[in-house]
Design a protein around this motif. Structure first.
Motif, PDB file in Angstrom:
ATOM      1  N   TYR A  88      32.330  19.464 -15.480  1.00  0.00           N
ATOM      2  CA  TYR A  88      31.197  19.276 -14.577  1.00  0.00           C
ATOM      3  C   TYR A  88      30.130  18.416 -15.253  1.00  0.00           C
ATOM      4  CZ  TYR A  88      27.693  20.502 -11.030  1.00  0.00           C
ATOM      5  OH  TYR A  88      26.745  20.449 -10.030  1.00  0.00           O
ATOM      6  N   ILE A  89      29.817  18.740 -16.507  1.00  0.00           N
ATOM      7  CA  ILE A  89      28.825  17.959 -17.240  1.00  0.00           C
ATOM      8  C   ILE A  89      29.295  16.525 -17.431  1.00  0.00           C
ATOM      9  CG2 ILE A  89      27.627  17.750 -19.458  1.00  0.00           C
ATOM     10  CD1 ILE A  89      27.830  20.880 -19.598  1.00  0.00           C
ATOM     11  N   ASP A  90      30.580  16.354 -17.771  1.00  0.00           N
ATOM     12  CA  ASP A  90      31.124  14.999 -17.929  1.00  0.00           C
ATOM     13  C   ASP A  90      30.990  14.194 -16.642  1.00  0.00           C
ATOM     14  OD1 ASP A  90      31.802  15.544 -20.541  1.00  0.00           O
ATOM     15  OD2 ASP A  90      33.901  16.029 -20.076  1.00  0.00           O
ATOM     16  N   ARG A  91      31.278  14.821 -15.496  1.00  0.00           N
ATOM     17  CA  ARG A  91      31.211  14.093 -14.219  1.00  0.00           C
ATOM     18  C   ARG A  91      29.775  13.725 -13.860  1.00  0.00           C
ATOM     19  NH1 ARG A  91      35.681  14.785 -15.456  1.00  0.00           N
ATOM     20  NH2 ARG A  91      34.965  12.961 -16.635  1.00  0.00           N
ATOM     21  N   VAL A  92      28.834  14.595 -14.225  1.00  0.00           N
ATOM     22  CA  VAL A  92      27.421  14.245 -14.007  1.00  0.00           C
ATOM     23  C   VAL A  92      27.087  12.956 -14.747  1.00  0.00           C
ATOM     24  CG1 VAL A  92      25.050  14.928 -14.577  1.00  0.00           C
ATOM     25  CG2 VAL A  92      26.601  16.571 -13.516  1.00  0.00           C
ATOM     26  N   ILE A  93      27.562  12.862 -15.986  1.00  0.00           N
ATOM     27  CA  ILE A  93      27.214  11.724 -16.835  1.00  0.00           C
ATOM     28  C   ILE A  93      27.959  10.463 -16.443  1.00  0.00           C
ATOM     29  CG2 ILE A  93      27.348  10.859 -19.219  1.00  0.00           C
ATOM     30  CD1 ILE A  93      26.854  13.799 -20.117  1.00  0.00           C
ATOM     31  N   ASP A  94      29.272  10.576 -16.180  1.00  0.00           N
ATOM     32  CA  ASP A  94      30.037   9.333 -15.986  1.00  0.00           C
ATOM     33  C   ASP A  94      30.269   8.956 -14.526  1.00  0.00           C
ATOM     34  OD1 ASP A  94      32.251  10.899 -15.072  1.00  0.00           O
ATOM     35  OD2 ASP A  94      33.111  11.003 -17.074  1.00  0.00           O
ATOM     36  N   TRP A 100      19.709  17.143  -8.532  1.00  0.00           N
ATOM     37  CA  TRP A 100      19.554  18.596  -8.527  1.00  0.00           C
ATOM     38  C   TRP A 100      20.107  19.299  -9.762  1.00  0.00           C
ATOM     39  CZ3 TRP A 100      16.634  19.182  -4.298  1.00  0.00           C
ATOM     40  CH2 TRP A 100      16.829  18.319  -3.215  1.00  0.00           C
ATOM     41  N   ILE A 101      20.398  18.567 -10.844  1.00  0.00           N
ATOM     42  CA  ILE A 101      20.909  19.205 -12.063  1.00  0.00           C
ATOM     43  C   ILE A 101      19.783  19.880 -12.830  1.00  0.00           C
ATOM     44  CG2 ILE A 101      22.135  18.847 -14.235  1.00  0.00           C
ATOM     45  CD1 ILE A 101      23.838  18.585 -11.692  1.00  0.00           C
ATOM     46  N   LEU A 102      18.642  19.199 -12.931  1.00  0.00           N
ATOM     47  CA  LEU A 102      17.452  19.853 -13.443  1.00  0.00           C
ATOM     48  C   LEU A 102      16.761  20.533 -12.279  1.00  0.00           C
ATOM     49  CD1 LEU A 102      15.834  17.242 -15.889  1.00  0.00           C
ATOM     50  CD2 LEU A 102      17.813  18.736 -16.233  1.00  0.00           C
ATOM     51  N   ASP A 103      16.346  21.775 -12.490  1.00  0.00           N
ATOM     52  CA  ASP A 103      15.737  22.559 -11.408  1.00  0.00           C
ATOM     53  C   ASP A 103      14.507  23.296 -11.944  1.00  0.00           C
ATOM     54  OD1 ASP A 103      15.404  23.608  -8.907  1.00  0.00           O
ATOM     55  OD2 ASP A 103      17.089  24.990  -9.003  1.00  0.00           O
ATOM     56  N   PRO A 104      13.513  22.546 -12.422  1.00  0.00           N
ATOM     57  CA  PRO A 104      12.350  23.193 -13.046  1.00  0.00           C
ATOM     58  C   PRO A 104      11.563  24.040 -12.059  1.00  0.00           C
ATOM     59  CG  PRO A 104      11.928  20.851 -12.689  1.00  0.00           C
ATOM     60  CD  PRO A 104      13.377  21.073 -12.386  1.00  0.00           C
ATOM     61  N   LYS A 136      26.136  19.236  -6.627  1.00  0.00           N
ATOM     62  CA  LYS A 136      27.542  19.332  -6.253  1.00  0.00           C
ATOM     63  C   LYS A 136      28.105  20.678  -6.691  1.00  0.00           C
ATOM     64  CE  LYS A 136      28.888  14.477  -6.004  1.00  0.00           C
ATOM     65  NZ  LYS A 136      29.761  13.404  -6.534  1.00  0.00           N
ATOM     66  N   GLY A 137      28.944  21.248  -5.835  1.00  0.00           N
ATOM     67  CA  GLY A 137      29.646  22.462  -6.196  1.00  0.00           C
ATOM     68  C   GLY A 137      28.929  23.758  -5.915  1.00  0.00           C
ATOM     69  N   VAL A 138      27.748  23.723  -5.262  1.00  0.00           N
ATOM     70  CA  VAL A 138      27.030  24.975  -5.022  1.00  0.00           C
ATOM     71  C   VAL A 138      27.512  25.685  -3.758  1.00  0.00           C
ATOM     72  CG1 VAL A 138      24.980  24.222  -6.262  1.00  0.00           C
ATOM     73  CG2 VAL A 138      25.113  23.865  -3.791  1.00  0.00           C
ATOM     74  N   GLY A 139      28.329  25.025  -2.935  1.00  0.00           N
ATOM     75  CA  GLY A 139      28.879  25.672  -1.753  1.00  0.00           C
ATOM     76  C   GLY A 139      28.283  25.205  -0.436  1.00  0.00           C
ATOM     77  N   LYS A 140      27.632  24.043  -0.436  1.00  0.00           N
ATOM     78  CA  LYS A 140      26.964  23.548   0.769  1.00  0.00           C
ATOM     79  C   LYS A 140      27.935  23.351   1.929  1.00  0.00           C
ATOM     80  CE  LYS A 140      25.521  19.834  -1.259  1.00  0.00           C
ATOM     81  NZ  LYS A 140      26.144  20.092  -2.590  1.00  0.00           N
ATOM     82  N   THR A 141      29.067  22.725   1.644  1.00  0.00           N
ATOM     83  CA  THR A 141      30.012  22.405   2.717  1.00  0.00           C
ATOM     84  C   THR A 141      30.564  23.671   3.354  1.00  0.00           C
ATOM     85  OG1 THR A 141      30.615  20.338   1.619  1.00  0.00           O
ATOM     86  CG2 THR A 141      32.135  21.183   3.280  1.00  0.00           C
ATOM     87  N   GLU A 142      30.981  24.638   2.537  1.00  0.00           N
ATOM     88  CA  GLU A 142      31.544  25.871   3.088  1.00  0.00           C
ATOM     89  C   GLU A 142      30.523  26.621   3.930  1.00  0.00           C
ATOM     90  OE1 GLU A 142      34.654  27.114   3.164  1.00  0.00           O
ATOM     91  OE2 GLU A 142      35.156  25.123   2.398  1.00  0.00           O
ATOM     92  N   THR A 143      29.294  26.639   3.481  1.00  0.00           N
ATOM     93  CA  THR A 143      28.242  27.308   4.250  1.00  0.00           C
ATOM     94  C   THR A 143      28.021  26.602   5.584  1.00  0.00           C
ATOM     95  OG1 THR A 143      27.110  28.260   2.344  1.00  0.00           O
ATOM     96  CG2 THR A 143      25.756  27.791   4.279  1.00  0.00           C
ATOM     97  N   ALA A 144      27.959  25.280   5.564  1.00  0.00           N
ATOM     98  CA  ALA A 144      27.761  24.521   6.806  1.00  0.00           C
ATOM     99  C   ALA A 144      28.940  24.689   7.759  1.00  0.00           C
ATOM    100  CB  ALA A 144      27.539  23.051   6.488  1.00  0.00           C
ATOM    101  N   SER A 195      24.498  15.872  -2.036  1.00  0.00           N
ATOM    102  CA  SER A 195      24.212  16.295  -3.405  1.00  0.00           C
ATOM    103  C   SER A 195      23.495  15.227  -4.197  1.00  0.00           C
ATOM    104  CB  SER A 195      25.515  16.672  -4.130  1.00  0.00           C
ATOM    105  OG  SER A 195      26.466  15.638  -4.008  1.00  0.00           O
ATOM    106  N   ALA A 196      22.998  14.200  -3.524  1.00  0.00           N
ATOM    107  CA  ALA A 196      22.266  13.140  -4.208  1.00  0.00           C
ATOM    108  C   ALA A 196      21.448  12.380  -3.197  1.00  0.00           C
ATOM    109  CB  ALA A 196      23.230  12.191  -4.932  1.00  0.00           C
ATOM    110  N   THR A 197      20.446  11.688  -3.712  1.00  0.00           N
ATOM    111  CA  THR A 197      19.722  10.743  -2.882  1.00  0.00           C
ATOM    112  C   THR A 197      20.499   9.435  -2.867  1.00  0.00           C
ATOM    113  OG1 THR A 197      18.434  10.133  -4.814  1.00  0.00           O
ATOM    114  CG2 THR A 197      17.479  11.759  -3.340  1.00  0.00           C
TER     115      THR A 197
END
Length: 415
Positions: free
Chosen positions: A188-194, A258-262, A28-36, A102-104
């Motif tokens: 952002y981190i809080d929203r990922v968790i909760d 997509w939060i972890l991106d090894p 979330k927040g990487v700019g997918k919607t604006e690019t599309a 932004s998620a499965t």
């Protein structure tokens, strides 16, 4: 604010005339919607209940207007994914659908993979060259073609790279003041968790434990530290640790959104190396998140509190740039480390037909012979595959060494 062009625009423009459906995926927040939206004629925003009703009332997607249709946050109505797949099977025209997500889908929801019907593009936060600063002078695509012009002068200093690490590549965060930016990163981190993890089917019973594990993972940025080592660093004030299977679930779910991106380990199937490590190199989606999870700010990277993270997070920033540039050409990015650690190549960009570019990342204003020894080893191992070698560094000038290795200031590398 006007749209800031992204490297992935090149891939999208190249594929739309041929592919009926393209999914742009990423955190979330990487700019997918604006690019599309730059390419779409019509939009369905599935976080909007009204648009979701429209999509659900047309399960075959036959009533949509002509042109390219953006289906945004498709996972809010997972049946739309299969509807697009069926439309492709029925002969949908090229450029008919762009999906962003932004998620499965949550656990228990059955959805076809879309393989063979829906192309996937992975979008990440903005690389340095996408942030509207100095125009890059070295093209990764030209490096793959073997005719790159390695030239240009950078005005970036160490403080500029420190600021780039802390300012974040999330478009909605990057341009804010440092104080507001820090609040957004914490939120952002809080929203990922909760919110995001519960939305992916995981109820976070102990959010503090999850946050500690994410902080331990962020502290391991740009390393191949074992997951047991990360677990050992996940301790509370009383010394307690989460269970191993709990942290394995953290890892899998954070990767799924997509939060972890090894960075995966590289090994050529055509000419495999013996005794190679297959452990991934740890990266969070944005180095600013790794910094925030340590309760540090950009200024701390040049102080005793945080200078141990400066080198690893500079590599995280470089990884973000190489990955963004590679995405424009459809190349993959990995790393290489032999079993005994005698040879290590920070990043390897590989084209679809097996051409290789090896990268070393050095937080230094100069490049020595020692800095390029692993790159030269890679070329000796794969002389027919390696088309270029480069050191990404913090110095001022792009040039090519007598041994053929390119030395490129990080902010001068583009797609």
């Amino acid at each position: 604010m006007p749209y800031q062009p992204r490297a992935i625009d090149q891939a999208l423009l190249a594929l739309l005339p041929e592919a009926p459906a393209i999914a742009i995926e990423g955190a979330k927040g990487v700019g997918k919607t604006e690019t599309a939206l730059q390419q779409a004629n019509h939009q369905l925003f599935l976080y909007n209940p009204a648009d979701r009703i429209v999509a659900e009332a047309d399960p075959m997607l036959e009533q949509l207007p002509d042109g390219t249709v953006l289906i945004d946050e498709w996972q809010n109505a997972p049946a739309t994914w299969d509807a697009v797949r069926r439309a492709v099977d029925r002969g949908a025209a090229p450029g008919r659908f762009i999906l962003t997500g932004s998620a499965t889908p949550a656990a228990g929801i059955d959805s076809h993979s879309g393989a063979g019907r829906i192309l996937s593009l992975h979008m990440r936060p903005m690389a340095i060259f996408e942030r509207g600063g100095q125009k890059p002078s070295v093209s990764l695509a030209a490096m793959f073609d073997g005719d790159a012009d390695i030239s240009g002068t950078s005005a970036a200093t160490l403080s500029d790279y420190v600021e780039a690490i802390g300012s974040s590549g999330f478009p909605g965060i990057h341009h804010h003041s440092p104080q507001l930016r820090q609040r957004h990163l914490n939120s952002y981190i809080d929203r990922v968790i909760d919110r995001d993890l519960p939305g992916a089917g995981y109820a976070t019973r102990k959010p503090d434990t999850l946050r500690r594990w994410m902080a331990a993972y962020g502290a391991a940025s740009s390393t191949t530290t074992t997951y047991s080592g990360i677990l050992d660093a996940t301790t509370a004030g009383d010394g307690s640790q989460p269970a191993k299977d709990t942290t394995a679930q953290f890892r899998d779910l954070l990767t799924s959104i997509w939060i972890l991106d090894p960075v995966p380990a590289w090994n050529s199937l055509r000419n495999p190396l013996k005794a190679i490590r297959l452990s991934p190199k740890h990266q969070l989606v944005d180095p600013a998140l790794a910094l925030t999870l340590q309760r540090l700010g950009p200024r701390d990277l040049t102080s005793q509190r945080g200078n141990h993270l400066l080198g690893p997070l500079f590599e995280s920033l470089a990884t973000l740039s190489v990955r963004a540039a590679a995405a424009a050409t459809g190349a993959s990015v990995s790393h290489l480390r032999t079993a005994k650690g005698l040879q290590e190549v920070d990043l390897i960009a590989e084209s679809f037909d097996g051409r290789l570019i090896g990268f070393e990342v050095k937080l230094s204003v100069s490049v020595s012979d020692a800095d390029v020894r692993h790159l030269l080893w890679l070329r000796r191992q794969f002389p027919e595959d390696v088309v270029d070698l480069a050191v990404l560094y913090s110095g001022p000038v792009a040039y090519r060494r007598p041994d053929g290795v390119a030395c490129i200031p990080l902010d001068l590398l583009g797609s």
